[in-house]
Design a protein around this motif. Structure first.
Motif, PDB file in Angstrom:
ATOM      1  N   MET A  82       0.837  -1.176   0.000  1.00  0.00           N
ATOM      2  CA  MET A  82       0.000   0.000   0.000  1.00  0.00           C
ATOM      3  C   MET A  82       0.886   1.245   0.000  1.00  0.00           C
ATOM      4  O   MET A  82       1.915   1.280   0.648  1.00  0.00           O
ATOM      5  N   ILE A  83       0.454   2.239  -0.714  1.00  0.00           N
ATOM      6  CA  ILE A  83       1.222   3.476  -0.791  1.00  0.00           C
ATOM      7  C   ILE A  83       0.825   4.365   0.385  1.00  0.00           C
ATOM      8  O   ILE A  83      -0.315   4.803   0.487  1.00  0.00           O
ATOM      9  N   GLU A  84       1.768   4.585   1.252  1.00  0.00           N
ATOM     10  CA  GLU A  84       1.540   5.445   2.403  1.00  0.00           C
ATOM     11  C   GLU A  84       2.027   6.850   2.086  1.00  0.00           C
ATOM     12  O   GLU A  84       3.008   7.030   1.375  1.00  0.00           O
ATOM     13  N   VAL A  85       1.335   7.813   2.645  1.00  0.00           N
ATOM     14  CA  VAL A  85       1.786   9.195   2.562  1.00  0.00           C
ATOM     15  C   VAL A  85       2.258   9.559   3.952  1.00  0.00           C
ATOM     16  O   VAL A  85       1.540   9.384   4.934  1.00  0.00           O
ATOM     17  N   ARG A  86       3.484  10.018   4.036  1.00  0.00           N
ATOM     18  CA  ARG A  86       4.091  10.372   5.322  1.00  0.00           C
ATOM     19  C   ARG A  86       4.076  11.887   5.479  1.00  0.00           C
ATOM     20  O   ARG A  86       4.836  12.584   4.789  1.00  0.00           O
ATOM     21  N   PRO A  87       3.239  12.394   6.385  1.00  0.00           N
ATOM     22  CA  PRO A  87       3.224  13.853   6.604  1.00  0.00           C
ATOM     23  C   PRO A  87       4.632  14.348   6.926  1.00  0.00           C
ATOM     24  O   PRO A  87       5.326  13.772   7.759  1.00  0.00           O
ATOM     25  N   GLY A  88       5.037  15.380   6.232  1.00  0.00           N
ATOM     26  CA  GLY A  88       6.367  15.944   6.434  1.00  0.00           C
ATOM     27  C   GLY A  88       7.473  15.141   5.764  1.00  0.00           C
ATOM     28  O   GLY A  88       8.643  15.473   5.899  1.00  0.00           O
ATOM     29  N   GLY A  89       7.086  14.086   5.025  1.00  0.00           N
ATOM     30  CA  GLY A  89       8.075  13.254   4.348  1.00  0.00           C
ATOM     31  C   GLY A  89       8.757  13.983   3.208  1.00  0.00           C
ATOM     32  O   GLY A  89       8.305  15.028   2.751  1.00  0.00           O
ATOM     33  N   ARG A  90       9.861  13.410   2.757  1.00  0.00           N
ATOM     34  CA  ARG A  90      10.650  14.056   1.709  1.00  0.00           C
ATOM     35  C   ARG A  90      10.341  13.534   0.312  1.00  0.00           C
ATOM     36  O   ARG A  90      10.835  14.091  -0.664  1.00  0.00           O
ATOM     37  N   ARG A  91       9.565  12.463   0.216  1.00  0.00           N
ATOM     38  CA  ARG A  91       9.247  11.947  -1.114  1.00  0.00           C
ATOM     39  C   ARG A  91       8.285  12.904  -1.822  1.00  0.00           C
ATOM     40  O   ARG A  91       7.563  13.671  -1.193  1.00  0.00           O
ATOM     41  N   ARG A  92       8.285  12.813  -3.144  1.00  0.00           N
ATOM     42  CA  ARG A  92       7.416  13.694  -3.936  1.00  0.00           C
ATOM     43  C   ARG A  92       5.954  13.497  -3.562  1.00  0.00           C
ATOM     44  O   ARG A  92       5.217  14.474  -3.405  1.00  0.00           O
ATOM     45  N   ILE A  93       5.498  12.261  -3.389  1.00  0.00           N
ATOM     46  CA  ILE A  93       4.087  12.034  -3.057  1.00  0.00           C
ATOM     47  C   ILE A  93       3.742  12.645  -1.701  1.00  0.00           C
ATOM     48  O   ILE A  93       2.639  13.142  -1.507  1.00  0.00           O
ATOM     49  N   ASP A  94       4.688  12.626  -0.767  1.00  0.00           N
ATOM     50  CA  ASP A  94       4.457  13.251   0.535  1.00  0.00           C
ATOM     51  C   ASP A  94       4.249  14.750   0.380  1.00  0.00           C
ATOM     52  O   ASP A  94       3.369  15.337   1.020  1.00  0.00           O
ATOM     53  N   ARG A  95       5.061  15.374  -0.467  1.00  0.00           N
ATOM     54  CA  ARG A  95       4.934  16.823  -0.694  1.00  0.00           C
ATOM     55  C   ARG A  95       3.623  17.145  -1.405  1.00  0.00           C
ATOM     56  O   ARG A  95       2.891  18.040  -0.985  1.00  0.00           O
ATOM     57  N   VAL A  96       3.351  16.420  -2.475  1.00  0.00           N
ATOM     58  CA  VAL A  96       2.188  16.732  -3.313  1.00  0.00           C
ATOM     59  C   VAL A  96       0.879  16.532  -2.551  1.00  0.00           C
ATOM     60  O   VAL A  96      -0.065  17.306  -2.721  1.00  0.00           O
ATOM     61  N   LEU A  97       0.815  15.524  -1.708  1.00  0.00           N
ATOM     62  CA  LEU A  97      -0.430  15.257  -0.985  1.00  0.00           C
ATOM     63  C   LEU A  97      -0.478  15.908   0.400  1.00  0.00           C
ATOM     64  O   LEU A  97      -1.449  15.729   1.131  1.00  0.00           O
ATOM     65  N   ASP A  98       0.522  16.700   0.714  1.00  0.00           N
ATOM     66  CA  ASP A  98       0.474  17.488   1.945  1.00  0.00           C
ATOM     67  C   ASP A  98      -0.573  18.579   1.735  1.00  0.00           C
ATOM     68  O   ASP A  98      -0.560  19.259   0.704  1.00  0.00           O
ATOM     69  N   PRO A  99      -1.503  18.764   2.684  1.00  0.00           N
ATOM     70  CA  PRO A  99      -2.542  19.793   2.500  1.00  0.00           C
ATOM     71  C   PRO A  99      -1.981  21.191   2.220  1.00  0.00           C
ATOM     72  O   PRO A  99      -2.593  21.977   1.507  1.00  0.00           O
ATOM     73  N   GLY A 100      -0.803  21.498   2.741  1.00  0.00           N
ATOM     74  CA  GLY A 100      -0.201  22.809   2.520  1.00  0.00           C
ATOM     75  C   GLY A 100       0.244  23.045   1.086  1.00  0.00           C
ATOM     76  O   GLY A 100       0.464  24.185   0.688  1.00  0.00           O
ATOM     77  N   TYR A 101       0.347  21.982   0.309  1.00  0.00           N
ATOM     78  CA  TYR A 101       0.803  22.096  -1.078  1.00  0.00           C
ATOM     79  C   TYR A 101      -0.148  22.949  -1.917  1.00  0.00           C
ATOM     80  O   TYR A 101       0.270  23.614  -2.854  1.00  0.00           O
ATOM     81  N   VAL A 102      -1.439  22.910  -1.579  1.00  0.00           N
ATOM     82  CA  VAL A 102      -2.425  23.658  -2.356  1.00  0.00           C
ATOM     83  C   VAL A 102      -3.067  24.785  -1.547  1.00  0.00           C
ATOM     84  O   VAL A 102      -4.072  25.347  -1.971  1.00  0.00           O
ATOM     85  N   GLN A 103      -2.479  25.123  -0.399  1.00  0.00           N
ATOM     86  CA  GLN A 103      -2.984  26.255   0.373  1.00  0.00           C
ATOM     87  C   GLN A 103      -2.210  27.504  -0.022  1.00  0.00           C
ATOM     88  O   GLN A 103      -1.033  27.438  -0.356  1.00  0.00           O
ATOM     89  N   GLY A 104      -2.881  28.617   0.003  1.00  0.00           N
ATOM     90  CA  GLY A 104      -2.226  29.887  -0.291  1.00  0.00           C
ATOM     91  C   GLY A 104      -1.757  30.023  -1.726  1.00  0.00           C
ATOM     92  O   GLY A 104      -0.759  30.695  -1.987  1.00  0.00           O
ATOM     93  N   LEU A 105      -2.466  29.373  -2.648  1.00  0.00           N
ATOM     94  CA  LEU A 105      -2.046  29.418  -4.056  1.00  0.00           C
ATOM     95  C   LEU A 105      -2.044  30.838  -4.610  1.00  0.00           C
ATOM     96  O   LEU A 105      -1.213  31.171  -5.455  1.00  0.00           O
ATOM     97  N   ALA A 106      -2.956  31.666  -4.128  1.00  0.00           N
ATOM     98  CA  ALA A 106      -3.043  33.040  -4.640  1.00  0.00           C
ATOM     99  C   ALA A 106      -1.758  33.820  -4.364  1.00  0.00           C
ATOM    100  O   ALA A 106      -1.427  34.744  -5.097  1.00  0.00           O
TER     101      ALA A 106
END
Length: 186
Positions: A1-25
């Motif tokens: 299973m693909i786990e997402v690790r909050p604060g992880g360094r992998r690309r999927i960890d970054r992309v699926l971190d909620p902060g990735y799409v916050q403050g886009l403006a």
């Protein structure tokens, strides 16, 4: 299973971190495009892994059918088995992929390691129980990969929506984009 690790360094960890799409403006157009491209690459890689898993699922299912029907060698049917998926209409949220998988070897190894000692080079040698367990494992992993892929697609969509909104509002222009591309080509 693909786990997402909050604060992880992998690309999927970054992309699926909620902060990735916050403050886009507050991001520049270039930063938005960089994030979109990174998320699109992750989507491409997940799509590749999903295709690998589908191929393995198809091989196991074909072996199960061969046993039920008493058909010929699975090796003789391999080209047909693998091409059947390519000929069927697409299901789900498939998208045109411009990018090449960046971690093809890693994902191939991950798909092979899923079942541990189940050797798909000789599916005919597996017991019916082991074959069924192998299929269950592959289906479970495919469901996990598909879920993560949908989550990444939602991120890509959100970034694309912000970029499109900037063009619609006039805060970004095609002329600027073309000028930047010309400068990169020079």
């Amino acid at each position: 299973m693909i786990e997402v690790r909050p604060g992880g360094r992998r690309r999927i960890d970054r992309v699926l971190d909620p902060g990735y799409v916050q403050g886009l403006a507050g991001l520049s157009l270039e930063q938005l495009r960089e994030r979109r491209d990174e998320a699109a690459q992750e989507e491409t890689d997940l799509s590749y892994l999903r295709r690998l898993l589908h191929a393995r699922i198809d091989i196991v299912r074909a072996e199960q059918e061969r046993r039920r029907s008493g058909g010929g060698s699975i090796v003789d049917q391999l080209a047909t088995i693998l091409s059947d998926n390519a000929l069927r209409p697409a299901r789900g949220s498939g998208r045109y992929q411009q990018l090449e998988p960046s971690r093809a070897g890693e994902y191939r190894r991950q798909a092979e390691a899923l079942v541990g000692n189940a050797d798909l080079t000789d599916v005919g040698a597996l017991s019916d129980e082991k074959l069924a367990a192998t299929l269950d494992d592959y289906r479970g992993e495919e469901a996990s990969v598909s879920q993560r892929r949908r989550e990444v697609q939602a991120v890509v969509d959100r970034l694309n929506a912000e970029i499109a909104a900037r063009y619609a509002k006039g805060s970004a222009s095609v002329d600027d984009l073309l000028a930047a591309e010309r400068a990169d080509d020079a």
